[in-house]
Design an enzyme around this catalytic site. Sequence first.
Site, PDB file in Angstrom:
ATOM      1  N   HIS A  76      14.359  20.114   3.349  1.00  0.00           N
ATOM      2  CA  HIS A  76      13.230  20.737   2.643  1.00  0.00           C
ATOM      3  C   HIS A  76      13.701  22.008   1.961  1.00  0.00           C
ATOM      4  O   HIS A  76      14.582  22.719   2.474  1.00  0.00           O
ATOM      5  CB  HIS A  76      12.058  20.996   3.584  1.00  0.00           C
ATOM      6  CG  HIS A  76      12.343  21.916   4.736  1.00  0.00           C
ATOM      7  ND1 HIS A  76      12.293  23.281   4.625  1.00  0.00           N
ATOM      8  CD2 HIS A  76      12.662  21.667   6.027  1.00  0.00           C
ATOM      9  CE1 HIS A  76      12.567  23.826   5.800  1.00  0.00           C
ATOM     10  NE2 HIS A  76      12.814  22.871   6.671  1.00  0.00           N
ATOM     11  N   ASP A  78      11.545  24.522   1.023  1.00  0.00           N
ATOM     12  CA  ASP A  78      10.674  25.676   1.296  1.00  0.00           C
ATOM     13  C   ASP A  78      11.148  26.430   2.531  1.00  0.00           C
ATOM     14  O   ASP A  78      11.893  25.898   3.368  1.00  0.00           O
ATOM     15  CB  ASP A  78       9.201  25.256   1.440  1.00  0.00           C
ATOM     16  CG  ASP A  78       8.956  24.274   2.575  1.00  0.00           C
ATOM     17  OD1 ASP A  78       9.768  23.342   2.739  1.00  0.00           O
ATOM     18  OD2 ASP A  78       7.959  24.441   3.311  1.00  0.00           O
ATOM     19  N   ASP A 108      17.360  27.422   8.284  1.00  0.00           N
ATOM     20  CA  ASP A 108      16.246  26.458   8.127  1.00  0.00           C
ATOM     21  C   ASP A 108      15.768  26.438   6.685  1.00  0.00           C
ATOM     22  O   ASP A 108      14.837  27.140   6.343  1.00  0.00           O
ATOM     23  CB  ASP A 108      15.121  26.850   9.088  1.00  0.00           C
ATOM     24  CG  ASP A 108      14.011  25.828   9.120  1.00  0.00           C
ATOM     25  OD1 ASP A 108      14.193  24.734   8.593  1.00  0.00           O
ATOM     26  OD2 ASP A 108      12.945  26.149   9.667  1.00  0.00           O
ATOM     27  N   GLU A 140       7.577  21.483   3.908  1.00  0.00           N
ATOM     28  CA  GLU A 140       7.820  21.013   5.276  1.00  0.00           C
ATOM     29  C   GLU A 140       7.209  21.982   6.273  1.00  0.00           C
ATOM     30  O   GLU A 140       6.659  21.587   7.298  1.00  0.00           O
ATOM     31  CB  GLU A 140       9.333  20.896   5.531  1.00  0.00           C
ATOM     32  CG  GLU A 140       9.693  20.177   6.842  1.00  0.00           C
ATOM     33  CD  GLU A 140       9.722  21.087   8.070  1.00  0.00           C
ATOM     34  OE1 GLU A 140       9.682  20.569   9.191  1.00  0.00           O
ATOM     35  OE2 GLU A 140       9.769  22.326   7.906  1.00  0.00           O
ATOM     36  N   GLU A 141       7.309  23.278   5.941  1.00  0.00           N
ATOM     37  CA  GLU A 141       6.885  24.317   6.888  1.00  0.00           C
ATOM     38  C   GLU A 141       5.368  24.403   7.039  1.00  0.00           C
ATOM     39  O   GLU A 141       4.871  25.160   7.862  1.00  0.00           O
ATOM     40  CB  GLU A 141       7.449  25.683   6.468  1.00  0.00           C
ATOM     41  CG  GLU A 141       8.984  25.747   6.437  1.00  0.00           C
ATOM     42  CD  GLU A 141       9.628  25.698   7.818  1.00  0.00           C
ATOM     43  OE1 GLU A 141       8.910  25.538   8.820  1.00  0.00           O
ATOM     44  OE2 GLU A 141      10.863  25.802   7.876  1.00  0.00           O
ATOM     45  N   GLU A 168      17.885  19.323   9.568  1.00  0.00           N
ATOM     46  CA  GLU A 168      17.287  20.503  10.225  1.00  0.00           C
ATOM     47  C   GLU A 168      18.306  21.092  11.200  1.00  0.00           C
ATOM     48  O   GLU A 168      19.159  20.371  11.728  1.00  0.00           O
ATOM     49  CB  GLU A 168      16.033  20.097  10.996  1.00  0.00           C
ATOM     50  CG  GLU A 168      14.837  19.761  10.132  1.00  0.00           C
ATOM     51  CD  GLU A 168      14.074  20.977   9.615  1.00  0.00           C
ATOM     52  OE1 GLU A 168      14.385  22.119  10.037  1.00  0.00           O
ATOM     53  OE2 GLU A 168      13.183  20.787   8.777  1.00  0.00           O
ATOM     54  N   HIS A 361      13.084  31.011  11.177  1.00  0.00           N
ATOM     55  CA  HIS A 361      11.792  31.712  11.153  1.00  0.00           C
ATOM     56  C   HIS A 361      11.882  33.152  11.664  1.00  0.00           C
ATOM     57  O   HIS A 361      10.854  33.791  11.858  1.00  0.00           O
ATOM     58  CB  HIS A 361      10.708  30.959  11.963  1.00  0.00           C
ATOM     59  CG  HIS A 361      10.478  29.553  11.492  1.00  0.00           C
ATOM     60  ND1 HIS A 361       9.347  28.835  11.827  1.00  0.00           N
ATOM     61  CD2 HIS A 361      11.204  28.735  10.710  1.00  0.00           C
ATOM     62  CE1 HIS A 361       9.412  27.628  11.285  1.00  0.00           C
ATOM     63  NE2 HIS A 361      10.540  27.542  10.600  1.00  0.00           N
TER      64      HIS A 361
HETATM   65 ZN   LIG Z   1      13.008  23.293   8.699  1.00  0.00          ZN
END
Ligand SMILES: [Zn+2]
Length: 389
Positions: A76, A78, A108, A140-141, A168, A361
């Site tokens: 992903h 994003d 990520d 995705e997030e 991931e 994150h």
């Molecule tokens: Zn991810």
Amino acid sequence: MSTTDTTNATIGLLSDLVAFDTTSHKSNRALIGFVEDYLAGHGVASHLIPTADGEKASLFATIGPADVPGIGLSGHTDVVPADPAAWTSSPYALRENGGRLYGRGTADMKGYLACVLAMVPEFKRRKLKVPLHIVFSYDEEVGCTGVRPMIAEMGDRLPKPRAVIVGEPTSMAVVDAHKGPVRWHVEVTGRAAHSSMAHLGVNAISVAARLIGELDAIEHELAALPPDPRFTPPYPTLQVTEISGGIASNIVPAICRFGFEVRSMPGLDVDAIEQRLAAFAQTQCLPDMQRLAPEARIDIRQTNRVPPFGADRMSEVVALALKLAGQNETGAVSYATEAGLFQASGVPAVVCGPGDIAQAHTADEWVAISELERCVAFLAHLADWSEAQ
Ligand SMILES: [Zn+2]
């Protein structure tokens, strides 16, 4: 290209990708345009799958024979929001220190995207028998929503991959199972009254509390299911995550809203949980509420569902990923990925990518350069395998 050259190319591409602020609520088109141009520069055509408003797009590209189902390399584009005040340096300017690369999305999962893109010249040079598909998504997030329209096109406008490797961050461990979040929004409508005249009202917060009590009972039952030690914790979880209700301290509240989430595991019947809550509302709450207030309601609405992922025991792509990574045991994780969605659509999937989920994150998110090197080696082995087919 030498290993050092590929590492430098990966770091350069990661720096380019990190510079695009692709926080989920923003457009990813600038990044997608960059990838499209990069691939075109290597003679690879991209198919874009844009949203209706054109603000975002997924990208699908194929290297190798066009008439054979290939291996998808899925990631992903994003990232989660970054609070620059909490960062040592700009989240969108890649910074290297002590073998680590800092920046939002480095773990990520722009690190994986950079590895895949850095390997494109090598993939082009090889005589691939099984093609490799570049499968880049968005959103995705925020519930794995962006990849769904692209998956829907597979087998139709897009080739259906033989299998997909979702990159991931697993520290390059091969993951063949993960939990899947399912989320609901509940709105309880009662009737307002002066709190001194409580007998004229229907208290929506009190009703919500009873519903939450039922959810607590379900949570305890889930925790008592036979444990699956591959997951942490080894059972499905259920949490009420948000609640709001009431407007003043002297008014019986007419409205209460709350959200809850189940982190499902392969084989769990999550629809039965919703049905049980709905039956509890119907039989234990609504009759009393509607006796006084016929307009009283309890609405339970599923807002997002990411299927849990469990690869088949004999999965070809899991065996392939283990071989490429030089490992002999798979793992399971509790965070969700797009793998469950691929698997549910008939595309066998596996999760394996560079970086540690512990850094995802966070402020000062980083990925180790050694992780990117391991991923590049994995992808080189994938090209070897494809040539040998
Ligand atoms: Zn991810």
